[in-house]
Design a protein around this motif. Structure first.
Motif, PDB file in Angstrom:
ATOM      1  N   SER A 162       0.817  -1.209   0.000  1.00 44.34           N
ATOM      2  CA  SER A 162       0.000   0.000   0.000  1.00 44.34           C
ATOM      3  C   SER A 162       0.855   1.265   0.000  1.00 44.34           C
ATOM      4  O   SER A 162       0.492   2.263  -0.628  1.00 44.34           O
TER       5      SER A 162
ATOM      6  N   THR B 117      -7.511   5.482  -0.581  1.00 48.65           N
ATOM      7  CA  THR B 117      -7.580   4.033  -0.379  1.00 48.65           C
ATOM      8  C   THR B 117      -6.246   3.495   0.124  1.00 48.65           C
ATOM      9  O   THR B 117      -6.211   2.723   1.097  1.00 48.65           O
ATOM     10  N   CYS B 118      -5.168   3.888  -0.514  1.00 44.22           N
ATOM     11  CA  CYS B 118      -3.846   3.427  -0.067  1.00 44.22           C
ATOM     12  C   CYS B 118      -3.535   3.931   1.339  1.00 44.22           C
ATOM     13  O   CYS B 118      -2.967   3.195   2.157  1.00 44.22           O
TER      14      CYS B 118
END
Length: 81
Positions: A41, A60-61
């Motif tokens: 990530s 999101t990451c």
């Protein structure tokens, strides 16, 4: 005759004070997977930054990274007890 080394920190193999053999545990597997997802990530976030991708990819990451860090910290603190 058993040789005892006064500078050895653990007992001889098979002695009562020897540490148990290391086995693969669920916690060890979970920790490894969390670290793997954390690195992926973080790399994904860097790629998103350099690639000029949108905000949803960054978020999101970032959320995945924060969840992995939180899980690793919780696992570490629970392991101290």
């Amino acid at each position: 005759m058993t040789y005892t080394d006064p500078y050895r920190l653990t007992g001889a193999v098979g002695s009562p004070d020897a540490p148990p053999p290391t086995d693969v545990t669920r916690a060890g597997v979970a920790r490894t997977l969390l670290w793997l997802v954390l690195v992926i990530s973080a790399v994904g976030n860097m790629v998103a930054s350099y690639g000029g991708l949108g905000t949803p990819v960054h978020l999101t990451c970032g959320v995945v990274t924060a969840l992995c860090v939180t899980a690793l910290v919780v696992q570490r603190l629970r392991g101290r007890r």
